[in-house]
Motif scaffolding. Structure first.
Motif, PDB file in Angstrom:
ATOM      1  N   ALA A  13       8.587  -9.148  55.324  1.00  0.00           N
ATOM      2  CA  ALA A  13       8.071  -8.966  53.968  1.00  0.00           C
ATOM      3  C   ALA A  13       8.142 -10.298  53.238  1.00  0.00           C
ATOM      4  O   ALA A  13       9.059 -11.091  53.453  1.00  0.00           O
ATOM      5  CB  ALA A  13       8.885  -7.907  53.239  1.00  0.00           C
ATOM      6  N   LYS A  14       7.157 -10.523  52.385  1.00  0.00           N
ATOM      7  CA  LYS A  14       7.106 -11.797  51.665  1.00  0.00           C
ATOM      8  C   LYS A  14       7.167 -11.625  50.153  1.00  0.00           C
ATOM      9  O   LYS A  14       7.533 -12.545  49.438  1.00  0.00           O
ATOM     10  CB  LYS A  14       5.821 -12.532  52.023  1.00  0.00           C
ATOM     11  CG  LYS A  14       5.777 -12.942  53.474  1.00  0.00           C
ATOM     12  CD  LYS A  14       4.488 -13.655  53.802  1.00  0.00           C
ATOM     13  CE  LYS A  14       4.500 -14.055  55.257  1.00  0.00           C
ATOM     14  NZ  LYS A  14       3.384 -13.597  56.011  1.00  0.00           N
ATOM     15  N   SER A  15       6.814 -10.448  49.650  1.00  0.00           N
ATOM     16  CA  SER A  15       6.781 -10.269  48.200  1.00  0.00           C
ATOM     17  C   SER A  15       7.736  -9.166  47.774  1.00  0.00           C
ATOM     18  O   SER A  15       8.182  -8.351  48.594  1.00  0.00           O
ATOM     19  CB  SER A  15       5.361  -9.906  47.747  1.00  0.00           C
ATOM     20  OG  SER A  15       5.042  -8.572  48.138  1.00  0.00           O
ATOM     21  N   ASP A  16       8.024  -9.146  46.475  1.00  0.00           N
ATOM     22  CA  ASP A  16       8.910  -8.115  45.950  1.00  0.00           C
ATOM     23  C   ASP A  16       8.332  -6.725  46.200  1.00  0.00           C
ATOM     24  O   ASP A  16       9.049  -5.804  46.583  1.00  0.00           O
ATOM     25  CB  ASP A  16       9.185  -8.336  44.468  1.00  0.00           C
ATOM     26  CG  ASP A  16       7.938  -8.302  43.606  1.00  0.00           C
ATOM     27  OD1 ASP A  16       6.874  -8.786  44.049  1.00  0.00           O
ATOM     28  OD2 ASP A  16       8.009  -7.796  42.475  1.00  0.00           O
ATOM     29  N   GLU A  17       7.027  -6.568  46.050  1.00  0.00           N
ATOM     30  CA  GLU A  17       6.404  -5.263  46.264  1.00  0.00           C
ATOM     31  C   GLU A  17       6.503  -4.826  47.716  1.00  0.00           C
ATOM     32  O   GLU A  17       6.706  -3.648  47.994  1.00  0.00           O
ATOM     33  CB  GLU A  17       4.940  -5.269  45.805  1.00  0.00           C
ATOM     34  CG  GLU A  17       4.773  -5.206  44.308  1.00  0.00           C
ATOM     35  CD  GLU A  17       5.402  -3.967  43.672  1.00  0.00           C
ATOM     36  OE1 GLU A  17       5.126  -2.842  44.130  1.00  0.00           O
ATOM     37  OE2 GLU A  17       6.171  -4.129  42.713  1.00  0.00           O
ATOM     38  N   GLU A  18       6.359  -5.745  48.649  1.00  0.00           N
ATOM     39  CA  GLU A  18       6.506  -5.400  50.060  1.00  0.00           C
ATOM     40  C   GLU A  18       7.929  -4.918  50.343  1.00  0.00           C
ATOM     41  O   GLU A  18       8.129  -3.914  51.025  1.00  0.00           O
ATOM     42  CB  GLU A  18       6.149  -6.589  50.955  1.00  0.00           C
ATOM     43  CG  GLU A  18       4.668  -6.875  51.004  1.00  0.00           C
ATOM     44  CD  GLU A  18       4.339  -8.125  51.809  1.00  0.00           C
ATOM     45  OE1 GLU A  18       5.243  -8.941  52.100  1.00  0.00           O
ATOM     46  OE2 GLU A  18       3.160  -8.285  52.152  1.00  0.00           O
ATOM     47  N   PHE A  19       8.920  -5.638  49.804  1.00  0.00           N
ATOM     48  CA  PHE A  19      10.304  -5.212  49.987  1.00  0.00           C
ATOM     49  C   PHE A  19      10.540  -3.847  49.337  1.00  0.00           C
ATOM     50  O   PHE A  19      11.225  -2.992  49.900  1.00  0.00           O
ATOM     51  CB  PHE A  19      11.289  -6.241  49.411  1.00  0.00           C
ATOM     52  CG  PHE A  19      11.553  -7.391  50.328  1.00  0.00           C
ATOM     53  CD1 PHE A  19      12.209  -7.199  51.540  1.00  0.00           C
ATOM     54  CD2 PHE A  19      11.158  -8.671  49.984  1.00  0.00           C
ATOM     55  CE1 PHE A  19      12.469  -8.266  52.394  1.00  0.00           C
ATOM     56  CE2 PHE A  19      11.410  -9.746  50.829  1.00  0.00           C
ATOM     57  CZ  PHE A  19      12.059  -9.537  52.034  1.00  0.00           C
ATOM     58  N   TYR A  20       9.949  -3.647  48.169  1.00  0.00           N
ATOM     59  CA  TYR A  20      10.116  -2.368  47.469  1.00  0.00           C
ATOM     60  C   TYR A  20       9.569  -1.218  48.317  1.00  0.00           C
ATOM     61  O   TYR A  20      10.252  -0.205  48.523  1.00  0.00           O
ATOM     62  CB  TYR A  20       9.435  -2.417  46.103  1.00  0.00           C
ATOM     63  CG  TYR A  20       9.493  -1.103  45.384  1.00  0.00           C
ATOM     64  CD1 TYR A  20      10.686  -0.643  44.831  1.00  0.00           C
ATOM     65  CD2 TYR A  20       8.365  -0.296  45.269  1.00  0.00           C
ATOM     66  CE1 TYR A  20      10.749   0.582  44.194  1.00  0.00           C
ATOM     67  CE2 TYR A  20       8.425   0.927  44.620  1.00  0.00           C
ATOM     68  CZ  TYR A  20       9.614   1.360  44.087  1.00  0.00           C
ATOM     69  OH  TYR A  20       9.684   2.579  43.448  1.00  0.00           O
ATOM     70  N   PHE A  21       8.354  -1.344  48.817  1.00  0.00           N
ATOM     71  CA  PHE A  21       7.762  -0.272  49.600  1.00  0.00           C
ATOM     72  C   PHE A  21       8.458  -0.091  50.951  1.00  0.00           C
ATOM     73  O   PHE A  21       8.572   1.031  51.446  1.00  0.00           O
ATOM     74  CB  PHE A  21       6.251  -0.465  49.751  1.00  0.00           C
ATOM     75  CG  PHE A  21       5.530  -0.144  48.479  1.00  0.00           C
ATOM     76  CD1 PHE A  21       5.482   1.157  48.004  1.00  0.00           C
ATOM     77  CD2 PHE A  21       4.938  -1.140  47.731  1.00  0.00           C
ATOM     78  CE1 PHE A  21       4.841   1.470  46.812  1.00  0.00           C
ATOM     79  CE2 PHE A  21       4.298  -0.846  46.536  1.00  0.00           C
ATOM     80  CZ  PHE A  21       4.251   0.470  46.073  1.00  0.00           C
ATOM     81  N   LEU A  22       8.947  -1.169  51.525  1.00  0.00           N
ATOM     82  CA  LEU A  22       9.763  -1.035  52.731  1.00  0.00           C
ATOM     83  C   LEU A  22      11.037  -0.243  52.430  1.00  0.00           C
ATOM     84  O   LEU A  22      11.478   0.584  53.230  1.00  0.00           O
ATOM     85  CB  LEU A  22      10.114  -2.413  53.307  1.00  0.00           C
ATOM     86  CG  LEU A  22       9.003  -3.127  54.060  1.00  0.00           C
ATOM     87  CD1 LEU A  22       9.407  -4.575  54.342  1.00  0.00           C
ATOM     88  CD2 LEU A  22       8.662  -2.405  55.346  1.00  0.00           C
TER      89      LEU A  22
END
Length: 161
Positions: A13-22
């Protein structure tokens, strides 16, 4: 194969949103520790991502770190630009945790400050639990009678008061 593996195929993951959805996917899969790591990464990348902090508080509650969860929720309530419904979710979660941890006084303080005239039956049942924890029998009886008259609790629950 886990959903996160299917969606991201091992990509980082590279962005905050990617980490959030993960993190959300990890929670759905029951991987609480992994979810904690993802929400923490999201929060590090974006200190304004209030939903990530809320989810992180839920994770801390699940792993038995209620005090840490309450601290995160309390910190969230001081943010000025939260949607009113999201703010209510935060306070309700704090009330739930306080009641689970037998902190009746703290729960009643939150009720008084944020829901003083609430007619929400679910909230009022939580308030009844807080009165029990505080051994405030007169308020418990008064609220219990109200909930009984409104058909929210039955005669057995009322008799237990």
């Amino acid at each position: 194969m886990k959903l996160t593996e299917l969606l991201y195929g091992g990509l980082k993951a590279k962005s905050d949103e990617e980490f959030y959805f993960l993190g959300l996917n990890a929670l759905l899969e029951g991987q609480v520790e992994q979810a904690k790591d993802y929400f923490t990464q999201c929060a590090k990348l974006n200190h304004d991502h209030a939903e990530a902090f809320f989810q992180l508080a839920r994770v801390y509650e699940q792993i038995g770190q209620s005090e840490r969860a309450l601290k995160l929720l309390q910190d969230l309530t001081f943010r000025s630009q939260l949607e009113p419904e999201f703010f209510k979710r935060i306070v309700r979660k704090a009330i739930d945790i306080n009641i689970q941890e037998c902190h009746g006084e703290e729960a009643l303080e939150l009720f008084a400050k944020h829901f003083p005239k609430s007619k929400d039956h679910e909230l009022l049942q939580q308030k009844l639990k807080a009165y029990f924890l505080c051994k405030n029998w007169s308020e418990a009886v008064k609220l219990g009678n109200q909930l009984y008259k409104e058909g929210v609790i039955g005669s057995q629950e009322l008799a237990a008061i």
